[in-house]
Design an enzyme around this catalytic site. Structure first.
Site, PDB file in Angstrom:
ATOM      1  N   CYS A   1      72.062  15.295 -17.263  1.00  0.00           N
ATOM      2  CA  CYS A   1      70.645  15.606 -17.084  1.00  0.00           C
ATOM      3  C   CYS A   1      70.568  16.510 -15.857  1.00  0.00           C
ATOM      4  CB  CYS A   1      69.806  14.326 -16.955  1.00  0.00           C
ATOM      5  SG  CYS A   1      70.416  13.141 -15.727  1.00  0.00           S
TER       6      CYS A   1
ATOM      7  N   ILE B   1      59.060   6.579 -27.883  1.00  0.00           N
ATOM      8  CA  ILE B   1      59.617   7.921 -28.079  1.00  0.00           C
ATOM      9  C   ILE B   1      60.900   8.092 -27.274  1.00  0.00           C
ATOM     10  CG2 ILE B   1      59.231  10.369 -27.598  1.00  0.00           C
ATOM     11  CD1 ILE B   1      56.251   9.855 -28.283  1.00  0.00           C
TER      12      ILE B   1
ATOM     13  N   LYS C   1      64.758   8.884 -28.705  1.00  0.00           N
ATOM     14  CA  LYS C   1      65.599   9.995 -28.258  1.00  0.00           C
ATOM     15  C   LYS C   1      66.945   9.500 -27.744  1.00  0.00           C
ATOM     16  CE  LYS C   1      61.860  13.237 -27.237  1.00  0.00           C
ATOM     17  NZ  LYS C   1      61.175  14.053 -26.209  1.00  0.00           N
TER      18      LYS C   1
END
Length: 219
Positions: free
Chosen positions: A163, A139, A143
């Site tokens: 981030c 996953i 992304k």
């Protein structure tokens, strides 16, 4: 009455030496930013990745005037938490598109891998599950590939990748971008460690080593 001009703000910019043969080396240049109407303060861990591509930690309200000078079209946000309202207002006022990819932290995985490296003389990556048997890793890679699609599209530039601290998630996306640009792994690791500092994670570096650029090309 004499008005003194504000002192310039000092920040670091990443430059690249060498051809696209994978033997690229980073150089750190010092740049000065000043304006007639006051200071522009760059976000924590700010740097230039490539022409029209920037990276940083999370911008707060004191950094918004600096972001405006970049003429951004897009922001790639790599955390799952909602974007702050004041930042959203700034994006809307300046026609900046937000692309959010909620990549979870991986401190537990980082701790396990680091412990194995410390306690074993030789590190064998094969002891870990392959991506097709590790749904969390799969996953995360999906992304990152989605973020790279936005990053690689010139219509989205100038673009800022960030981030929380501009270290791990941002470092992984930038490192994968470097692989697409045929950088060698030593240069990729050097750049990652420059921004992550003493918070560098073995798990991130192993992810960068095993990231298959064909998975992005096929996606």
């Amino acid at each position: 009455m004499k008005v003194e001009s504000s002192p310039p703000v000092l920040f670091h910019v990443i430059g690249v030496d060498g051809e696209s043969s994978g033997e690229n080396r980073m150089t750190i240049e010092r740049k000065l930013e000043n304006s007639s109407d006051g200071l522009h303060i760059p976000p924590f861990n700010f740097g230039v990745v490539d022409d029209g591509i920037f990276r940083s930690g999370f911008p707060d309200t004191t950094n918004l005037s600096f972001l405006k000078t970049l003429g951004l079209r897009s922001i790639i946000y790599l955390c799952p938490e909602p974007y702050p309202e004041e930042n959203l207002e700034f994006l809307n006022a300046n026609a900046i598109q937000l692309h959010q990819f909620g990549i979870q932290k991986s401190k537990v995985c980082a701790y396990i891998i680091t412990s194995i490296c410390i306690n074993h003389d030789s590190f064998n990556l094969s002891i870990f599950q392959p991506k097709d048997q590790n749904p969390i890793m799969e996953i995360q890679e999906i992304k990152i590939c989605d973020a790279l699609k936005v990053l690689m599209d010139p219509k989205n530039r100038p673009v800022l990748i960030h981030c929380k601290r501009g270290k791990h998630r941002t470092g992984c996306v930038v490192g994968c971008f470097r692989k697409l640009k045929n950088w060698g792994m030593s240069a990729i690791h050097e750049e990652y460690k420059h921004f992550a500092g003493d918070k560098s994670r073995v798990s991130d570096q192993k992810f960068l080593e095993t990231f298959d650029i064909s998975s992005f090309i096929k996606s």
